[in-house]
Design a protein around this motif. Structure first.
Motif, PDB file in Angstrom:
ATOM      1  N   LEU A   5      -3.710   3.743  -1.805  1.00 50.56           N
ATOM      2  CA  LEU A   5      -3.852   2.699  -2.815  1.00 50.56           C
ATOM      3  C   LEU A   5      -3.263   1.421  -2.248  1.00 50.56           C
ATOM      4  O   LEU A   5      -2.111   1.398  -1.811  1.00 50.56           O
ATOM      5  CB  LEU A   5      -3.124   3.075  -4.108  1.00 50.56           C
ATOM      6  CG  LEU A   5      -3.126   1.999  -5.202  1.00 50.56           C
ATOM      7  CD1 LEU A   5      -4.540   1.693  -5.683  1.00 50.56           C
ATOM      8  CD2 LEU A   5      -2.238   2.429  -6.364  1.00 50.56           C
ATOM      9  N   LYS A   6      -4.063   0.376  -2.258  1.00 51.89           N
ATOM     10  CA  LYS A   6      -3.619  -0.930  -1.775  1.00 51.89           C
ATOM     11  C   LYS A   6      -3.721  -1.919  -2.921  1.00 51.89           C
ATOM     12  O   LYS A   6      -4.704  -1.920  -3.659  1.00 51.89           O
ATOM     13  CB  LYS A   6      -4.483  -1.394  -0.611  1.00 51.89           C
ATOM     14  CG  LYS A   6      -4.053  -2.722  -0.009  1.00 51.89           C
ATOM     15  CD  LYS A   6      -4.874  -3.063   1.223  1.00 51.89           C
ATOM     16  CE  LYS A   6      -4.399  -4.335   1.867  1.00 51.89           C
ATOM     17  NZ  LYS A   6      -5.146  -4.659   3.081  1.00 51.89           N
ATOM     18  N   LEU A  55      -8.906   1.673  -3.556  1.00 50.40           N
ATOM     19  CA  LEU A  55      -8.609   3.085  -3.338  1.00 50.40           C
ATOM     20  C   LEU A  55      -9.434   3.586  -2.164  1.00 50.40           C
ATOM     21  O   LEU A  55     -10.646   3.333  -2.100  1.00 50.40           O
ATOM     22  CB  LEU A  55      -8.959   3.918  -4.567  1.00 50.40           C
ATOM     23  CG  LEU A  55      -8.053   3.797  -5.779  1.00 50.40           C
ATOM     24  CD1 LEU A  55      -8.246   2.486  -6.499  1.00 50.40           C
ATOM     25  CD2 LEU A  55      -8.318   4.940  -6.730  1.00 50.40           C
ATOM     26  N   THR A  56      -8.790   4.305  -1.248  1.00 53.33           N
ATOM     27  CA  THR A  56      -9.460   4.895  -0.101  1.00 53.33           C
ATOM     28  C   THR A  56      -9.082   6.363  -0.027  1.00 53.33           C
ATOM     29  O   THR A  56      -7.885   6.683   0.023  1.00 53.33           O
ATOM     30  CB  THR A  56      -9.039   4.192   1.207  1.00 53.33           C
ATOM     31  OG1 THR A  56      -9.294   2.781   1.080  1.00 53.33           O
ATOM     32  CG2 THR A  56      -9.785   4.749   2.401  1.00 53.33           C
ATOM     33  N   GLU A  84       0.836  -1.192   0.000  1.00 54.25           N
ATOM     34  CA  GLU A  84       0.000   0.000   0.000  1.00 54.25           C
ATOM     35  C   GLU A  84       0.870   1.241   0.000  1.00 54.25           C
ATOM     36  O   GLU A  84       2.026   1.204   0.445  1.00 54.25           O
ATOM     37  CB  GLU A  84      -0.996   0.019   1.148  1.00 54.25           C
ATOM     38  CG  GLU A  84      -0.409   0.053   2.524  1.00 54.25           C
ATOM     39  CD  GLU A  84      -1.500   0.039   3.597  1.00 54.25           C
ATOM     40  OE1 GLU A  84      -1.366   0.868   4.525  1.00 54.25           O
ATOM     41  OE2 GLU A  84      -2.441  -0.758   3.520  1.00 54.25           O
ATOM     42  N   ILE A  85       0.291   2.315  -0.533  1.00 57.34           N
ATOM     43  CA  ILE A  85       1.028   3.562  -0.642  1.00 57.34           C
ATOM     44  C   ILE A  85       0.024   4.710  -0.631  1.00 57.34           C
ATOM     45  O   ILE A  85      -1.091   4.568  -1.142  1.00 57.34           O
ATOM     46  CB  ILE A  85       1.897   3.578  -1.924  1.00 57.34           C
ATOM     47  CG1 ILE A  85       2.938   4.671  -1.879  1.00 57.34           C
ATOM     48  CG2 ILE A  85       1.038   3.653  -3.183  1.00 57.34           C
ATOM     49  CD1 ILE A  85       4.044   4.484  -2.909  1.00 57.34           C
ATOM     50  N   THR A  86       0.411   5.819  -0.015  1.00 54.80           N
ATOM     51  CA  THR A  86      -0.415   7.017  -0.058  1.00 54.80           C
ATOM     52  C   THR A  86       0.098   7.890  -1.194  1.00 54.80           C
ATOM     53  O   THR A  86       1.300   8.156  -1.294  1.00 54.80           O
ATOM     54  CB  THR A  86      -0.365   7.785   1.282  1.00 54.80           C
ATOM     55  OG1 THR A  86      -0.842   6.914   2.319  1.00 54.80           O
ATOM     56  CG2 THR A  86      -1.236   9.031   1.232  1.00 54.80           C
ATOM     57  N   GLU A 140     -13.787   4.169  -9.036  1.00 55.04           N
ATOM     58  CA  GLU A 140     -13.011   4.950  -8.072  1.00 55.04           C
ATOM     59  C   GLU A 140     -12.778   4.275  -6.730  1.00 55.04           C
ATOM     60  O   GLU A 140     -12.305   4.908  -5.799  1.00 55.04           O
ATOM     61  CB  GLU A 140     -13.607   6.350  -7.910  1.00 55.04           C
ATOM     62  CG  GLU A 140     -13.602   7.088  -9.231  1.00 55.04           C
ATOM     63  CD  GLU A 140     -13.695   8.596  -9.120  1.00 55.04           C
ATOM     64  OE1 GLU A 140     -13.626   9.128  -7.995  1.00 55.04           O
ATOM     65  OE2 GLU A 140     -13.816   9.236 -10.173  1.00 55.04           O
ATOM     66  N   THR A 141     -13.086   2.954  -6.636  1.00 57.31           N
ATOM     67  CA  THR A 141     -12.820   2.256  -5.370  1.00 57.31           C
ATOM     68  C   THR A 141     -12.129   0.908  -5.538  1.00 57.31           C
ATOM     69  O   THR A 141     -11.305   0.541  -4.699  1.00 57.31           O
ATOM     70  CB  THR A 141     -14.111   2.038  -4.552  1.00 57.31           C
ATOM     71  OG1 THR A 141     -15.038   1.290  -5.337  1.00 57.31           O
ATOM     72  CG2 THR A 141     -14.743   3.360  -4.135  1.00 57.31           C
TER      73      THR A 141
END
Length: 148
Positions: A109-110, A100-101, A8-10, A70-71
């Motif tokens: 993003l995971k 996506l959160t 995961e990354i922001t 978008e999710t």
């Protein structure tokens, strides 16, 4: 070894921007470094070729499983298809899921790739190792691409 890879990354970009980078096949091609032939459509296959030097013999073949705008975006593929002469369609694919959160500072993003326990035993360790490293790099690639 595990049955799954999780990363995961922001990303300092809106969910809409990250979503487009992830699901528009031309944008995906750019950051993923593959040449993909047609849009991602649920229930359909998209084909292409990896363009990363040293890996450009690898085919890119995904069967899109689910698109929730978008999710959530998911596809099945054959991990690290390293032999260009082998027909990987005889093997069970793994499932790649992107979630996506929205976050205050952008988008979380995971990615989860699961199903490595179904990869043939003689290929499993290398496929798991290569895709683990691959997802580390690809998460950095989409972060750089989406925030630009």
């Amino acid at each position: 070894m595990s049955d799954r890879i999780e990363k995961e990354i922001t990303i300092n970009a809106s969910p809409s921007r990250v979503w487009k980078a992830l699901t528009d096949h031309t944008q995906f091609s750019t950051w993923f470094r593959a040449k993909i032939d047609k849009p991602f459509v649920e229930g359909k296959t998209s084909n292409g070729k990896v363009t990363i030097p040293g890996y450009d013999h690898l085919k890119f073949v995904v069967m899109v499983r689910k698109i929730t705008p978008e999710t959530y975006f998911a596809y099945a593929w054959h991990p690290y298809p390293s032999d260009p002469d082998f027909d990987y369609s005889v093997e069970d694919p793994t499932l790649v899921e992107f979630t996506l959160t929205p976050m205050a500072d952008g988008t979380l993003l995971k990615v989860v790739e699961s199903g490595f326990d179904k990869v043939p035993a003689h290929r499993r360790p290398e496929a798991f190792r290569m895709n683990t490293g691959g997802w580390e790099g690809q998460m950095k690639n989409i972060k750089a691409y989406a925030k630009s």
